[in-house]
Scaffold this active site. Sequence first.
Site, mmCIF file in Angstrom:
data_model
loop_
_atom_site.group_PDB
_atom_site.id
_atom_site.type_symbol
_atom_site.label_atom_id
_atom_site.label_comp_id
_atom_site.label_asym_id
_atom_site.label_seq_id
_atom_site.Cartn_x
_atom_site.Cartn_y
_atom_site.Cartn_z
ATOM 1 N N LYS A 103 51.724 27.842 28.352
ATOM 2 C CA LYS A 103 52.266 26.958 27.553
ATOM 3 C C LYS A 103 53.571 27.434 27.467
ATOM 4 C CE LYS A 103 51.641 23.323 24.797
ATOM 5 N NZ LYS A 103 50.530 22.283 24.943
ATOM 6 N N GLY A 219 50.174 9.668 18.780
ATOM 7 C CA GLY A 219 49.739 9.224 17.810
ATOM 8 C C GLY A 219 49.856 7.634 17.893
#
Length: 407
Positions: A103, A219
């Site tokens: 990451k 989302g």
Amino acid sequence: MNNPFENALKQLRRASDIHKFPDDLIERLSHPNRELRISIPVKMDDGSLMVFEGYRVQHNNARGPYKGGIRYHKDTDINEVKALAFWMTLKCAVANIPMGGGKGGITLDPKALSKRELESLSRGWVRGMADVLGPKKDVPAPDVNTTPEIMGWMSDEFEKASGDMTRATFTGKPISLGGSEGRGAATGLGGFYVFNNLRTEYSLPEKCSVAIQGFGNVGSNAAEIFSAEGHKVIATSDSKSAILKEDGIDTKELTVYKAKNGKLEGFPGSKTITNEELLLLPCDVLVPAALENQITEKNADRVKAKLILELANGPITPEADEILFSKGIPVVPDILANSGGVIVSTFEWEQNLKNEHWSESEVLEKLRSILCEQSGAIHQKSVELKTDLRRAAFILAISRIAKAMGY
Ligand code: NAD
């Protein structure tokens, strides 16, 4: 403030408490292989120089090249990036794709930078990290506040720095620059496939009421998919506020409204609530799709959802996990629920390496098939071990990593 890496290690111990793994393996997984911090100088539009801090954590590559997104956020720090890299190792193992975990990030408020400054910063991150990246070494992707356009700049900069022309080092690129069909919606859609496969196991109705925290890439795509499949999205939020509309939000209209007004508040027919109230709404499915540490020991006992689908990484602390488990509220863990993004990223990498371009239907069918198989396996393991889905997913993932590490 909860340290996300401490939380990740607590999750690891929680899983290894019920399945005995070698101590050496748990010790090795508790430390990333490599942590890099770089300074990135950027000439700002007003002529001043600002130096930003950038990170890359390469957690484990036993199963394949490091893989994981790059986050731009004012609160991003090395502990957050370490946690996210750790979860990527497990996520890729859960999905059974040939990738390890990594990451990256930069501490900044991206809204405070002009487009030129953002491009200069993104290219600077690549120049600073170029030696440790590559299609067979480490393959970054987008995360919070990083877009296909940014991946396009980064891929171009890496080509210049390394001479590698495969375009297989960055995924989540625009399709015109070697991106994959289906990548944009993959995380939300993957989450829906997992939910759909498990819905009847938890006796949820055919048409569910859904509350979604976060209306960003993940989302908003999830909201559109749940609505298109006949479920009712009753609430959603962004960093500024949350809205509730009990008779259901038209998610397409909300996307248009947000693009025009830059906020969700004031959407016709909706009531403004707080993000905290959204998490505690009575609903069938609660979908955290923003940031870490949203459900903690302070609010977990007041959660009224019948199931939680974790599309964000690390939204529930280990203490809250225990409370939800004792209340009988199933949590579909991030390393399964949001793995659609990295799965389609891996398809993108594979297409780039083979110089192919797959159709959207081919991509989505492969994605659906992986997620149905793995969510079924994790559910079965949770039943066998009488435990929650997170511990079952950790046990499955760690067993696969252990094999690759020769344990
Ligand atoms: P994004 O930047 O597109 O969206 C983040 C959303 O969260 C925005 O709507 C933002 O306003 C909202 N938000 C920020 N702070 C908030 C707060 N305190 N309360 C409520 N809402 C808040 O990012 P994204 O790519 O959609 O990522 C969201 C989550 O999903 C992250 O945890 C990320 O790691 C995870 N994830 C993303 C991908 C991907 O493919 N992008 C893949 C796997 C997991």
